[in-house]
Write a protein that holds these residues in place. Structure first.
Motif, short mmCIF file in Angstrom:
data_model
loop_
_atom_site.label_atom_id
_atom_site.label_comp_id
_atom_site.label_asym_id
_atom_site.label_seq_id
_atom_site.Cartn_x
_atom_site.Cartn_y
_atom_site.Cartn_z
N ARG A 182 -19.86 33.50 -18.53
CA ARG A 182 -20.00 32.08 -18.18
C ARG A 182 -21.40 31.65 -18.64
O ARG A 182 -22.29 31.29 -17.84
CB ARG A 182 -19.84 31.83 -16.68
CG ARG A 182 -18.45 32.19 -16.18
CD ARG A 182 -18.19 31.73 -14.80
NE ARG A 182 -17.33 32.70 -14.11
CZ ARG A 182 -16.88 32.51 -12.87
NH1 ARG A 182 -17.24 31.43 -12.19
NH2 ARG A 182 -16.11 33.41 -12.30
N ASN B 251 -21.37 37.35 -13.20
CA ASN B 251 -20.12 36.61 -13.47
C ASN B 251 -19.03 37.54 -13.98
O ASN B 251 -17.86 37.42 -13.61
CB ASN B 251 -20.39 35.51 -14.50
CG ASN B 251 -21.10 34.31 -13.88
OD1 ASN B 251 -20.76 33.89 -12.79
ND2 ASN B 251 -22.11 33.80 -14.57
N ASN C 46 -17.68 39.80 -11.31
CA ASN C 46 -16.90 38.95 -10.40
C ASN C 46 -15.47 38.82 -10.91
O ASN C 46 -14.50 38.95 -10.16
CB ASN C 46 -17.56 37.58 -10.29
CG ASN C 46 -16.86 36.71 -9.28
OD1 ASN C 46 -15.87 36.09 -9.60
ND2 ASN C 46 -17.35 36.75 -8.07
N ASP D 149 -11.93 40.09 -9.38
CA ASP D 149 -11.07 38.96 -9.00
C ASP D 149 -9.79 38.85 -9.82
O ASP D 149 -9.09 37.84 -9.77
CB ASP D 149 -11.85 37.63 -9.17
CG ASP D 149 -12.79 37.39 -7.99
OD1 ASP D 149 -12.74 38.17 -7.03
OD2 ASP D 149 -13.58 36.45 -8.05
N ARG E 140 -8.50 32.73 -17.60
CA ARG E 140 -9.77 33.47 -17.75
C ARG E 140 -9.55 34.74 -18.58
O ARG E 140 -8.43 35.20 -18.74
CB ARG E 140 -10.35 33.81 -16.36
CG ARG E 140 -11.11 32.62 -15.76
CD ARG E 140 -11.73 32.92 -14.43
NE ARG E 140 -12.57 31.77 -14.02
CZ ARG E 140 -13.04 31.62 -12.78
NH1 ARG E 140 -12.76 32.54 -11.86
NH2 ARG E 140 -13.78 30.58 -12.46
N ASN F 254 -30.93 41.85 -6.46
CA ASN F 254 -29.91 40.83 -6.83
C ASN F 254 -28.71 41.46 -7.54
O ASN F 254 -27.57 41.03 -7.33
CB ASN F 254 -30.55 39.76 -7.71
CG ASN F 254 -31.41 38.79 -6.91
OD1 ASN F 254 -31.70 39.04 -5.73
ND2 ASN F 254 -31.83 37.72 -7.53
N TYR G 275 -21.19 41.47 -3.54
CA TYR G 275 -20.49 40.20 -3.34
C TYR G 275 -19.11 40.25 -3.98
O TYR G 275 -18.09 39.96 -3.36
CB TYR G 275 -21.28 39.03 -3.95
CG TYR G 275 -20.48 37.75 -3.98
CD1 TYR G 275 -19.73 37.40 -5.12
CD2 TYR G 275 -20.42 36.90 -2.89
CE1 TYR G 275 -18.95 36.26 -5.15
CE2 TYR G 275 -19.64 35.75 -2.92
CZ TYR G 275 -18.91 35.44 -4.06
OH TYR G 275 -18.13 34.30 -4.07
N LYS H 259 -17.50 38.57 -0.90
CA LYS H 259 -16.84 37.33 -1.26
C LYS H 259 -15.74 37.00 -0.24
O LYS H 259 -15.48 35.84 0.06
CB LYS H 259 -16.23 37.47 -2.65
CG LYS H 259 -15.45 36.28 -3.06
CD LYS H 259 -14.78 36.48 -4.37
CE LYS H 259 -13.68 35.46 -4.40
NZ LYS H 259 -13.31 34.84 -5.50
N LYS I 236 -15.88 24.90 -3.48
CA LYS I 236 -15.05 25.69 -4.40
C LYS I 236 -14.00 26.49 -3.65
O LYS I 236 -12.87 26.65 -4.11
CB LYS I 236 -15.92 26.63 -5.25
CG LYS I 236 -16.68 25.91 -6.35
CD LYS I 236 -17.50 26.88 -7.14
CE LYS I 236 -16.60 27.85 -7.86
NZ LYS I 236 -17.30 29.02 -8.36
C1 GRG Z 1 -32.97 36.01 -10.19
C2 GRG Z 1 -32.18 37.10 -10.83
C3 GRG Z 1 -32.88 38.28 -11.39
C4 GRG Z 1 -30.82 37.01 -10.90
C5 GRG Z 1 -30.07 35.88 -10.33
C6 GRG Z 1 -28.70 35.82 -10.94
C7 GRG Z 1 -28.00 34.58 -10.46
C8 GRG Z 1 -28.49 33.22 -10.87
C9 GRG Z 1 -26.91 34.73 -9.64
C10 GRG Z 1 -26.23 33.62 -8.95
C11 GRG Z 1 -25.12 32.93 -9.61
C12 GRG Z 1 -24.06 33.86 -10.16
C13 GRG Z 1 -24.14 34.19 -11.57
C14 GRG Z 1 -23.07 34.32 -9.37
C15 GRG Z 1 -22.01 35.27 -9.92
C16 GRG Z 1 -20.91 35.48 -8.95
C17 GRG Z 1 -19.91 34.32 -8.97
C18 GRG Z 1 -19.27 33.87 -10.24
C19 GRG Z 1 -19.66 33.77 -7.84
C20 GRG Z 1 -18.57 32.80 -7.68
O1 GRG Z 1 -17.42 33.52 -7.89
P1 GRG Z 1 -16.08 33.21 -7.06
O2 GRG Z 1 -16.36 32.94 -5.63
O3 GRG Z 1 -15.13 34.31 -7.39
O4 GRG Z 1 -15.58 31.86 -7.70
P2 GRG Z 1 -15.13 31.67 -9.21
O5 GRG Z 1 -14.99 33.04 -9.83
O6 GRG Z 1 -13.82 30.94 -9.13
O7 GRG Z 1 -16.24 30.86 -9.85
#
Ligand code: GRG
Ligand SMILES: CC(C)=CCC/C(C)=C/CC/C(C)=C/CC/C(C)=C/COC[C@H](O)COP(=O)(O)O
Ligand code: MG
Length: 289
Positions: A13, A68, A71, A75, A86, A127, A134, A139, A190
């Motif tokens: 993504r 992502n 995930n 999923d 997807r 993270n 997660y 999740k 969401k």
């Molecule tokens: C700061 C550092 C080193 C890392 C941060 C990395 C970040 C920005 C993470 C947060 C955002 C992110 C990329 C989350 C990934 C997990 C994700 C896609 C959550 C949402 O997933 P679902 O709840 O399954 O919903 P969808 O898959 O339908 O979007």
């Protein structure tokens, strides 16, 4: 046929990753701007850490892309209902390709973070582990999952500021809070959007637990809290008046997102409006430097 570059970019993504990387560099910029005006004089305008800012961008891009991807790996069943187009449910990428790609990105991103300094390294490591936890478990925990994504996305600002060690972290806490609140609200929206597919899959999300209406009220409360706190960076003299004008534009976007949810009962449009408002908020942050 193995997954192509485009499929891997889709798995990451990459638009979210670019936005997250951009946010992290804004964190570095704002922290530097505040620290150079500090009386101690330990920082001066000509020594902005350009190379480390590039590393900050790359680390966040890699680790958010890994998050992502892992995930989508976990999923696959729920996405075959909610998001069959997807990469994995559509067959354009295999589970093994996604898993190996994700771990490669996590490893590279964390190693590069430790190259910057120990604080960056430990934030990246924490993270990365939280993103895997997660995707695998958290999740499916009502609200806690949403708060985790809120923390993770807000932490991009803290990560960018941690180029300057602990003193960078404390000056960027407000931006972390604003982003965490906005993202948490959007994550609940969401889940309201995905309620049918989540029900079939037996997922345990906040809308399923308390009902879409009550979950919507909580998302609105959290979103409004973010809007009410949004002038803080200006009044705390972290950002200039240009930030104040532009963040009011972003706030109108948040109000539009809330309208779509509460009045039009359209979580899909609300989620999209939240994202547009957050993009404007990012522009406001950089304009305020
Ligand atoms: C700061 C550092 C080193 C890392 C941060 C990395 C970040 C920005 C993470 C947060 C955002 C992110 C990329 C989350 C990934 C997990 C994700 C896609 C959550 C949402 O997933 P679902 O709840 O399954 O919903 P969808 O898959 O339908 O979007
Ligand atoms: C009130 C105010 C000023 C709020 C600040 C909002 C702000 C600047 C937020 C920053 C958000 C940010 C760094 C976003 C990066 C993109 C990202 C990783 C978002 C998290 O997305 C996870 C989500 O589940 C992905 O879903 P989707 O977008 O549908 O693929
Ligand atoms: Mg998912």
């Amino acid at each position: 046929m193995s997954a192509g570059i485009r499929t891997y970019l889709e798995l990451m993504r990459y638009e979210n990753c670019l936005m997250a990387g951009f946010a992290a560099v804004i964190g570095t910029l704002i922290a530097f701007n505040i620290l150079i005006s500090d009386a101690s004089g330990s920082y001066s305008p000509e020594n902005f850490p350009l190379f480390y800012s590039g590393l900050v961008f790359l680390v966040v891009l890699l680790i958010s892309g890994a998050g992502n991807t892992i995930n989508d790996y976990f999923d696959v069943r729920i996405d075959s209902i909610n998001r069959p187009d997807r990469p994995i449910p559509s067959g354009r990428a295999t589970l093994k390709e996604a898993l190996y790609f994700s771990y490669t990105l996590f490893s590279l991103g964390t190693l590069l973070a430790f190259w910057i300094n120990l604080i960056c390294g430990f934030i990246a490591l924490f993270n990365s582990l939280l993103l895997i936890f997660y995707a695998k478990t958290l999740k499916g925990t009502p609200l806690l999952g949403n708060l985790s994504i809120g923390y993770l996305t807000g932490s991009t600002f803290l990560f960018g500021a941690s180029v300057f060690g602990f003193e960078g972290l404390e000056v960027l806490f407000v931006l972390f809070l604003l982003a965490a609140l906005a993202i948490t609200a959007r994550e609940i929206v969401k889940d309201i959007e995905d309620i049918e597919g989540d029900k079939v899959e037996g997922a345990d999300t906040l809308p399923i637990r308390v009902g879409a209406k009550k979950a919507g009220y909580l998302a609105v409360f959290i979103g409004l809290l973010a809007v009410l706190l949004s002038p803080l960076p200006y009044f705390m003299q972290m950002l200039g008046v240009r930030y104040l004008y532009l963040v009011l534009l972003a706030d109108m976007g948040f109000f539009a997102a809330i309208y779509q949810l509460l009045v039009r009962n359209n979580p899909t449009k609300s989620s999209r409006m939240f994202k547009i408002a957050m993009f404007f908020a990012l522009i406001a942050f950089i304009a305020g430097v």
